[in-house]
Structures are given as C-alpha cells and as structure tokens.
Motif scaffolding. Structure first.
Motif, mmCIF file in Angstrom:
data_model
loop_
_atom_site.group_PDB
_atom_site.id
_atom_site.type_symbol
_atom_site.label_atom_id
_atom_site.label_comp_id
_atom_site.label_asym_id
_atom_site.label_seq_id
_atom_site.Cartn_x
_atom_site.Cartn_y
_atom_site.Cartn_z
ATOM 1 N N LEU A 27 55.214 -8.235 26.186
ATOM 2 C CA LEU A 27 56.796 -8.548 25.846
ATOM 3 C C LEU A 27 57.563 -7.387 24.428
ATOM 4 O O LEU A 27 58.023 -7.500 24.936
ATOM 5 C CB LEU A 27 56.534 -9.773 25.498
ATOM 6 N N SER A 28 56.315 -6.342 24.574
ATOM 7 C CA SER A 28 56.908 -5.321 23.926
ATOM 8 C C SER A 28 57.885 -4.252 24.528
ATOM 9 O O SER A 28 57.611 -4.322 25.474
ATOM 10 C CB SER A 28 55.339 -4.531 23.651
ATOM 11 N N PRO A 29 58.765 -3.858 23.548
ATOM 12 C CA PRO A 29 59.578 -2.782 24.173
ATOM 13 C C PRO A 29 59.589 -1.635 24.720
ATOM 14 O O PRO A 29 58.803 -1.099 24.360
ATOM 15 C CB PRO A 29 60.858 -3.279 23.592
ATOM 16 N N ASN A 30 59.511 -1.772 26.365
ATOM 17 C CA ASN A 30 59.369 0.044 26.091
ATOM 18 C C ASN A 30 60.603 1.187 25.259
ATOM 19 O O ASN A 30 61.725 0.610 25.438
ATOM 20 C CB ASN A 30 59.133 0.362 27.380
ATOM 21 N N ARG A 31 59.870 2.168 25.649
ATOM 22 C CA ARG A 31 61.103 3.096 24.604
ATOM 23 C C ARG A 31 62.422 3.717 25.401
ATOM 24 O O ARG A 31 63.938 3.493 25.216
ATOM 25 C CB ARG A 31 60.249 4.351 24.186
ATOM 26 N N SER A 32 61.765 3.059 26.758
ATOM 27 C CA SER A 32 62.894 3.845 27.821
ATOM 28 C C SER A 32 64.514 2.356 27.637
ATOM 29 O O SER A 32 65.314 3.044 27.613
ATOM 30 C CB SER A 32 62.457 3.597 28.715
ATOM 31 N N ALA A 33 63.811 1.766 26.969
ATOM 32 C CA ALA A 33 64.548 0.271 27.298
ATOM 33 C C ALA A 33 65.284 0.533 25.745
ATOM 34 O O ALA A 33 66.949 0.072 25.780
ATOM 35 C CB ALA A 33 64.478 -0.979 27.547
ATOM 36 N N GLY A 90 82.127 -5.847 18.001
ATOM 37 C CA GLY A 90 80.842 -6.832 18.985
ATOM 38 C C GLY A 90 80.819 -6.529 19.293
ATOM 39 O O GLY A 90 79.049 -6.973 19.215
ATOM 40 N N GLN A 91 80.781 -5.393 20.693
ATOM 41 C CA GLN A 91 79.364 -5.083 21.169
ATOM 42 C C GLN A 91 78.814 -4.531 21.295
ATOM 43 O O GLN A 91 77.429 -4.047 21.213
ATOM 44 C CB GLN A 91 80.243 -4.506 22.466
ATOM 45 N N ARG A 92 79.032 -3.822 19.862
ATOM 46 C CA ARG A 92 78.746 -2.253 19.696
ATOM 47 C C ARG A 92 77.320 -2.999 18.269
ATOM 48 O O ARG A 92 75.689 -2.929 18.585
ATOM 49 C CB ARG A 92 79.184 -1.613 18.664
ATOM 50 N N ASP A 93 78.000 -3.912 17.198
ATOM 51 C CA ASP A 93 77.473 -4.951 17.005
ATOM 52 C C ASP A 93 76.036 -5.521 17.162
ATOM 53 O O ASP A 93 74.678 -5.494 16.449
ATOM 54 C CB ASP A 93 77.944 -5.775 15.836
ATOM 55 N N MET A 94 76.151 -6.055 18.815
ATOM 56 C CA MET A 94 75.243 -7.128 19.335
ATOM 57 C C MET A 94 74.416 -6.193 19.682
ATOM 58 O O MET A 94 73.106 -6.152 20.030
ATOM 59 C CB MET A 94 76.242 -7.424 20.515
ATOM 60 N N LEU A 95 74.422 -4.620 20.402
ATOM 61 C CA LEU A 95 73.526 -3.881 20.663
ATOM 62 C C LEU A 95 72.847 -3.438 19.701
ATOM 63 O O LEU A 95 71.430 -3.033 19.989
ATOM 64 C CB LEU A 95 74.642 -2.333 21.516
ATOM 65 N N TYR A 96 73.780 -3.074 18.971
ATOM 66 C CA TYR A 96 72.670 -2.994 16.949
ATOM 67 C C TYR A 96 71.359 -3.824 17.137
ATOM 68 O O TYR A 96 70.423 -3.865 16.575
ATOM 69 C CB TYR A 96 73.165 -2.511 15.964
ATOM 70 N N ASN A 97 71.972 -5.139 17.171
ATOM 71 C CA ASN A 97 71.143 -6.831 17.326
ATOM 72 C C ASN A 97 69.811 -6.498 17.529
ATOM 73 O O ASN A 97 68.799 -6.695 18.089
ATOM 74 C CB ASN A 97 71.427 -7.488 16.834
ATOM 75 N N GLN A 98 70.088 -6.063 19.054
ATOM 76 C CA GLN A 98 68.941 -5.392 20.128
ATOM 77 C C GLN A 98 67.664 -4.747 19.638
ATOM 78 O O GLN A 98 67.208 -5.031 19.787
ATOM 79 C CB GLN A 98 69.320 -5.257 21.480
ATOM 80 N N PHE A 100 67.275 -3.635 16.794
ATOM 81 C CA PHE A 100 66.664 -4.073 15.820
ATOM 82 C C PHE A 100 65.647 -4.933 16.595
ATOM 83 O O PHE A 100 65.093 -4.300 15.666
ATOM 84 C CB PHE A 100 67.503 -4.831 14.962
ATOM 85 N N ASN A 101 65.904 -6.028 17.219
ATOM 86 C CA ASN A 101 65.143 -7.362 17.827
ATOM 87 C C ASN A 101 64.171 -6.512 18.671
ATOM 88 O O ASN A 101 62.755 -6.963 18.079
ATOM 89 C CB ASN A 101 65.736 -8.220 18.894
ATOM 90 N N LEU A 102 64.492 -5.157 19.311
ATOM 91 C CA LEU A 102 63.467 -4.871 20.191
ATOM 92 C C LEU A 102 62.126 -4.047 19.038
ATOM 93 O O LEU A 102 61.000 -3.578 19.019
ATOM 94 C CB LEU A 102 63.645 -4.262 20.990
ATOM 95 N N ALA A 108 55.686 -5.945 15.239
ATOM 96 C CA ALA A 108 54.294 -6.947 15.100
ATOM 97 C C ALA A 108 53.636 -6.598 16.814
ATOM 98 O O ALA A 108 52.529 -6.850 16.449
ATOM 99 C CB ALA A 108 55.121 -8.357 16.018
ATOM 100 N N ALA A 109 54.026 -6.345 17.823
ATOM 101 C CA ALA A 109 52.903 -6.207 18.645
ATOM 102 C C ALA A 109 51.996 -4.661 17.772
ATOM 103 O O ALA A 109 50.471 -5.274 18.279
ATOM 104 C CB ALA A 109 53.624 -5.387 19.785
#
Length: 148
Positions: A27-33, A90-98, A100-102, A108-109
C-alpha cells in the motif's frame, strides 16, 4: 478451557507483524506516483494563474465598456472563467490532499518498519542476554564443582 480458546481467537485475529509490513509495503506509495500528482498540481496551478490574468483583463474591459449587450456578454464570459477557475482550484486542493494522504501512508509505513527493526533488535538482545545468563550459570556451576 475458556482461556485456551481465548488465546486461539486472539492469535487468529492479530496477524503477525511480517504480514502487516507486507501489506503496508503493497500500500505504500511510490515516489513516481507522488511526483506525477505534484506535476499535475503544478499544471493546474498554472491554469489558475492564466485564468486569473484573463479575468483581470475582462474586469478592466467591462469597466471601460458602456452598459448594454456587449458588457453583458463580457460579464457572462467572465463568469464562465470564474467558474472554471473555481473548478481548477477545487482540483488543485484535491490533488494536494492526495499528496498529503500519500505522505501520511509513507510515514506510517516507515514507522512500522522501524517498529519491526526494534522488535528484531529487542528479540536478539533478549536472546543474547539469555545466552549470557546461561553462560553465567554454567560458569557458576563449574566454579562450584572446582572448589569442592
């Protein structure tokens, strides 16, 4: 008998830490994503800036024109641009939230990996202490035998 069944249920519910770390590594994100999301955020940010500049031009043009159908058309176009700008924000804020979540998942990993290393070191230390304790007992027994 109830205590034994409780232990069995407990062992079935709690997965071993290696399995948990395996799942986290999946589940851990890779840096390319994350970099792809950041690039998309930057392109959306550029679009927002361009729309802001265009809106300023329309505002100046509306102020210079007389009221009438031309001014109404300019206002309608400016409203469409403003709605488009809000959508991009709104799209920009959503991308920045993603992003942050990653970052949070990655953090956590890393925390779980550190916890696993701590458990490994603690168990090896406990094993080393156990071996040292057994060696001390053996030396004590040998020294008692030698003195008697």
């Amino acid at each position: 008998m109830a205590d034994i069944s409780f232990v069995v249920v407990y062992l079935e519910v709690v997965p071993p830490i290696g399995f948990v770390l395996f799942l986290v590594s999946l589940l851990s994100p890779n840096r390319s994503a994350m970099s792809c999301i950041n690039k998309r955020g930057e392109s959306v940010e550029d679009k927002i800036k361009k729309l802001g500049v265009e809106l300023c031009k329309y505002r100046e043009h509306i102020q210079k024109t007389r009221s009438g159908p031309v001014q109404q058309a300019l206002k309608a176009r400016a409203m469409r641009l403003l709605k488009q700008k809000k959508m991009y924000e709104g799209q920009r804020d959503m991308l920045y939230n993603q992003t942050f979540n990653l970052d949070q998942v990655s953090f956590a990993a890393e925390g779980l990996k550190v916890a696993q290393q701590t458990v490994i070191y603690a168990s090896s230390s406990a094993m080393g202490i156990s071996v040292c304790e057994q060696f001390r007992v053996l030396v004590t027994i040998i020294s008692r035998d030698a003195t008697s």
